[in-house]
Write an enzyme that holds these catalytic residues in place. Structure first.
Site, PDB file in Angstrom:
ATOM      1  N   ASP A   1      40.314 -35.581   6.365  1.00 29.18           N
ATOM      2  CA  ASP A   1      39.173 -35.269   7.241  1.00 29.18           C
ATOM      3  C   ASP A   1      38.160 -36.403   7.159  1.00 29.18           C
ATOM      4  O   ASP A   1      38.133 -37.174   6.202  1.00 29.18           O
ATOM      5  CB  ASP A   1      38.508 -33.937   6.833  1.00 29.18           C
ATOM      6  CG  ASP A   1      37.770 -33.260   7.975  1.00 29.18           C
ATOM      7  OD1 ASP A   1      38.294 -32.255   8.513  1.00 29.18           O
ATOM      8  OD2 ASP A   1      36.683 -33.738   8.352  1.00 29.18           O
TER       9      ASP A   1
ATOM     10  N   ASP B   1      39.247 -41.420   9.301  1.00 26.93           N
ATOM     11  CA  ASP B   1      38.953 -41.198  10.725  1.00 26.93           C
ATOM     12  C   ASP B   1      40.268 -41.392  11.473  1.00 26.93           C
ATOM     13  O   ASP B   1      40.828 -42.493  11.473  1.00 26.93           O
ATOM     14  CB  ASP B   1      37.898 -42.214  11.185  1.00 26.93           C
ATOM     15  CG  ASP B   1      37.547 -42.077  12.660  1.00 26.93           C
ATOM     16  OD1 ASP B   1      38.294 -41.411  13.408  1.00 26.93           O
ATOM     17  OD2 ASP B   1      36.527 -42.654  13.063  1.00 26.93           O
ATOM     18  N   VAL B   2      40.755 -40.337  12.104  1.00 27.80           N
ATOM     19  CA  VAL B   2      42.082 -40.428  12.738  1.00 27.80           C
ATOM     20  C   VAL B   2      42.115 -41.428  13.898  1.00 27.80           C
ATOM     21  O   VAL B   2      43.193 -41.830  14.327  1.00 27.80           O
ATOM     22  CB  VAL B   2      42.603 -39.053  13.232  1.00 27.80           C
ATOM     23  CG1 VAL B   2      42.847 -38.111  12.062  1.00 27.80           C
ATOM     24  CG2 VAL B   2      41.690 -38.444  14.281  1.00 27.80           C
TER      25      VAL B   2
ATOM     26  N   ASN C   1      45.747 -32.358  13.789  1.00 25.14           N
ATOM     27  CA  ASN C   1      44.890 -31.287  14.283  1.00 25.14           C
ATOM     28  C   ASN C   1      43.433 -31.698  14.480  1.00 25.14           C
ATOM     29  O   ASN C   1      42.717 -31.046  15.237  1.00 25.14           O
ATOM     30  CB  ASN C   1      44.999 -30.136  13.257  1.00 25.14           C
ATOM     31  CG  ASN C   1      43.926 -29.111  13.404  1.00 25.14           C
ATOM     32  OD1 ASN C   1      43.972 -28.289  14.312  1.00 25.14           O
ATOM     33  ND2 ASN C   1      42.933 -29.149  12.525  1.00 25.14           N
TER      34      ASN C   1
ATOM     35  N   TYR D   1      38.315 -33.694  27.492  1.00 23.54           N
ATOM     36  CA  TYR D   1      39.090 -32.908  26.519  1.00 23.54           C
ATOM     37  C   TYR D   1      40.440 -32.514  27.120  1.00 23.54           C
ATOM     38  O   TYR D   1      41.488 -32.662  26.485  1.00 23.54           O
ATOM     39  CB  TYR D   1      38.270 -31.676  26.151  1.00 23.54           C
ATOM     40  CG  TYR D   1      38.852 -30.780  25.093  1.00 23.54           C
ATOM     41  CD1 TYR D   1      38.743 -31.093  23.739  1.00 23.54           C
ATOM     42  CD2 TYR D   1      39.507 -29.598  25.437  1.00 23.54           C
ATOM     43  CE1 TYR D   1      39.260 -30.252  22.766  1.00 23.54           C
ATOM     44  CE2 TYR D   1      40.027 -28.749  24.470  1.00 23.54           C
ATOM     45  CZ  TYR D   1      39.896 -29.077  23.138  1.00 23.54           C
ATOM     46  OH  TYR D   1      40.415 -28.250  22.180  1.00 23.54           O
TER      47      TYR D   1
ATOM     48  N   LYS E   1      44.134 -33.521  25.872  1.00 22.59           N
ATOM     49  CA  LYS E   1      45.103 -32.501  25.442  1.00 22.59           C
ATOM     50  C   LYS E   1      46.358 -32.508  26.324  1.00 22.59           C
ATOM     51  O   LYS E   1      47.464 -32.263  25.831  1.00 22.59           O
ATOM     52  CB  LYS E   1      44.442 -31.116  25.432  1.00 22.59           C
ATOM     53  CG  LYS E   1      43.325 -30.979  24.388  1.00 22.59           C
ATOM     54  CD  LYS E   1      43.847 -31.136  22.956  1.00 22.59           C
ATOM     55  CE  LYS E   1      42.765 -30.850  21.916  1.00 22.59           C
ATOM     56  NZ  LYS E   1      43.265 -31.004  20.527  1.00 22.59           N
TER      57      LYS E   1
HETATM   58  N1  LIG Z   1      38.304 -23.814  18.582  1.00 26.08           N
HETATM   59  C1  LIG Z   1      39.021 -23.645  19.684  1.00 26.08           C
HETATM   60  O1  LIG Z   1      38.750 -22.727  20.482  1.00 26.08           O
HETATM   61  C2  LIG Z   1      40.211 -24.521  19.970  1.00 26.08           C
HETATM   62  C3  LIG Z   1      41.069 -24.166  21.017  1.00 26.08           C
HETATM   63  C4  LIG Z   1      42.179 -24.980  21.303  1.00 26.08           C
HETATM   64  C5  LIG Z   1      42.399 -26.121  20.529  1.00 26.08           C
HETATM   65  N2  LIG Z   1      41.542 -26.443  19.522  1.00 26.08           N
HETATM   66  C6  LIG Z   1      41.825 -27.657  18.783  1.00 26.08           C
HETATM   67  O2  LIG Z   1      42.027 -27.333  17.425  1.00 26.08           O
HETATM   68  C7  LIG Z   1      41.703 -28.447  16.584  1.00 26.08           C
HETATM   69  C8  LIG Z   1      40.791 -28.011  15.477  1.00 26.08           C
HETATM   70  O3  LIG Z   1      39.632 -27.442  16.059  1.00 26.08           O
HETATM   71  P1  LIG Z   1      38.657 -26.434  15.271  1.00 26.08           P
HETATM   72  O4  LIG Z   1      38.255 -25.418  16.259  1.00 26.08           O
HETATM   73  O5  LIG Z   1      39.257 -26.032  13.984  1.00 26.08           O
HETATM   74  O6  LIG Z   1      37.410 -27.433  15.061  1.00 26.08           O
HETATM   75  P2  LIG Z   1      36.404 -27.633  13.836  1.00 26.08           P
HETATM   76  O7  LIG Z   1      35.277 -28.415  14.418  1.00 26.08           O
HETATM   77  O8  LIG Z   1      36.122 -26.333  13.166  1.00 26.08           O
HETATM   78  O9  LIG Z   1      37.234 -28.557  12.827  1.00 26.08           O
HETATM   79  C9  LIG Z   1      37.622 -29.860  13.185  1.00 26.08           C
HETATM   80  C10 LIG Z   1      37.748 -30.725  11.941  1.00 26.08           C
HETATM   81  O10 LIG Z   1      38.186 -32.036  12.364  1.00 26.08           O
HETATM   82  C11 LIG Z   1      37.410 -33.005  11.672  1.00 26.08           C
HETATM   83  N3  LIG Z   1      37.349 -34.248  12.454  1.00 26.08           N
HETATM   84  C12 LIG Z   1      36.675 -34.458  13.614  1.00 26.08           C
HETATM   85  N4  LIG Z   1      36.839 -35.723  14.012  1.00 26.08           N
HETATM   86  C13 LIG Z   1      37.648 -36.328  13.106  1.00 26.08           C
HETATM   87  C14 LIG Z   1      38.178 -37.631  12.981  1.00 26.08           C
HETATM   88  N5  LIG Z   1      37.880 -38.594  13.871  1.00 26.08           N
HETATM   89  N6  LIG Z   1      38.979 -37.913  11.935  1.00 26.08           N
HETATM   90  C15 LIG Z   1      39.260 -36.961  11.008  1.00 26.08           C
HETATM   91  N7  LIG Z   1      38.772 -35.707  11.062  1.00 26.08           N
HETATM   92  C16 LIG Z   1      37.972 -35.393  12.110  1.00 26.08           C
HETATM   93  C17 LIG Z   1      36.043 -32.364  11.512  1.00 26.08           C
HETATM   94  O11 LIG Z   1      35.296 -32.989  10.444  1.00 26.08           O
HETATM   95  C18 LIG Z   1      36.414 -30.918  11.209  1.00 26.08           C
HETATM   96  O12 LIG Z   1      36.581 -30.685   9.825  1.00 26.08           O
HETATM   97  C19 LIG Z   1      41.101 -29.497  17.534  1.00 26.08           C
HETATM   98  O13 LIG Z   1      42.108 -30.443  17.889  1.00 26.08           O
HETATM   99  C20 LIG Z   1      40.711 -28.673  18.749  1.00 26.08           C
HETATM  100  O14 LIG Z   1      40.679 -29.448  19.927  1.00 26.08           O
HETATM  101  C21 LIG Z   1      40.461 -25.667  19.210  1.00 26.08           C
END
Ligand SMILES: NC(=O)c1ccc[n+]([C@@H]2O[C@H](COP(=O)([O-])OP(=O)(O)OC[C@H]3O[C@@H](n4cnc5c(N)ncnc54)[C@H](O)[C@@H]3O)[C@@H](O)[C@H]2O)c1
Length: 256
Positions: free
Chosen positions: A40, A66-67, A93, A159, A163
């Site tokens: 992360d 940082d990914v 993710n 976004y 995706k």
């Molecule tokens: N929450 C939703 O409704 C939802 C729906 C569909 C898809 N998603 C996808 O699920 C995944 C996780 O989302 P979430 O809801 O758990 O979000 P979240 O914000 O709770 O967690 C995301 C994590 O990714 C980390 N992060 C962000 N940018 C980063 C980077 N450049 N390098 C490394 N780490 C990084 C953040 O620090 C955080 O810990 C994402 O890809 C999001 O697009 C979420």
């Protein structure tokens, strides 16, 4: 070979592991007997999350990366293999959302950063993970896409573009590596109860919240565990003939 490399427990690499879906996936992999590399950008939160799930620190490592940065991702993959000797599952993710502005209101900066993290970040992770998996002759990659990877997402065009890209990347790579023992799949969650969603709803107001509920056939959001179970299953031998698939975890949203 070091003692840890002789360890036969499988190894998972999870990005966005400090919070939300990634944290739930770490927990699910640990329950399934894996050792886990937790990756992360948020160093402080990563340490807190790791202590919560692996207080002794014996089954996890934490890697700040940082990914969207190639050197950072290469280092994360190398660190994992040095620590654990292999990589059986990779969950790409980590993601951000720029939702709110319509297409003509989006700034170039927001567009670029969304694509860099949500699409380029997934590709960079795959690039280095697959090199390791090719040497092993096995491995399962699971990317986090979204319903926004399959249908339009008004107010979230960057976004959705990212995706949709993840879906194309997943399917194409699955075909490339199918003969090698490497499987590449994705999960496509609908709205999930996470901090990302809470921040998005706080920013966009009650009308957007109502839009989500009105479009959810089940009338609820996904839990973090709903997604984590799907990721764990796609990584498992039970899914050994499944590749190139984007598994909807959306309560029927995209069935409409
Ligand atoms: N929450 C939703 O409704 C939802 C729906 C569909 C898809 N998603 C996808 O699920 C995944 C996780 O989302 P979430 O809801 O758990 O979000 P979240 O914000 O709770 O967690 C995301 C994590 O990714 C980390 N992060 C962000 N940018 C980063 C980077 N450049 N390098 C490394 N780490 C990084 C953040 O620090 C955080 O810990 C994402 O890809 C999001 O697009 C979420």
């Amino acid at each position: 070979m070091s003692a840890s490399n002789a360890d036969l427990r499988p190894v998972a690499f999870v990005t966005g592991a400090a919070n939300g879906i990634g944290e739930a996936v770490v927990s699910r992999f640990l329950a399934g007997g894996y050792r886990v590399a937790m990756v992360d950008l948020d160093a402080e939160r990563l340490t807190e999350t790791r202590h919560r799930h692996d207080p002794g620190g014996e089954r996890t490592i934490e890697i700040v990366a940082d990914v969207s940065d190639e050197d950072s991702v290469e280092n994360a993959v190398t660190t994992t293999v040095n620590a654990f000797g292999r990589m059986d599952a990779a969950h790409n993710n980590a993601g951000i959302t720029s939702s709110g502005p319509r297409t003509h209101e989006l700034t170039r900066k927001a567009w670029d950063r969304t694509l860099e993290v949500d699409l380029t970040g997934v590709w960079l992770c795959m690039k280095f993970q697959i090199s390791v998996m090719l040497e092993q002759g096995s491995g399962a990659v699971i990317n986090t896409a979204s319903i926004a990877g399959h249908v339009g997402y008004p107010g979230g065009t960057a976004y959705a573009a990212a995706k949709h890209g993840v879906v194309g990347l997943t399917r194409s790579a699955a075909i490339e590596y199918a003969p090698t023992g490497i499987r590449v799949n994705a999960v496509s969650p609908g709205p999930v109860q996470s901090d990302m969603m809470a921040a998005s709803l706080a920013r966009r107001g009650p009308a957007v919240r109502d839009w989500y509920y009105n479009n959810s056939p089940t009338g609820r959001f996904a839990t973090l565990e709903d997604v984590a179970h799907a990721v764990h299953w796609l990584a498992s031998p039970e899914a050994s003939f499944i590749t190139g698939h984007c598994l909807s975890v959306d309560g029927g949203w995209t069935a409409q």
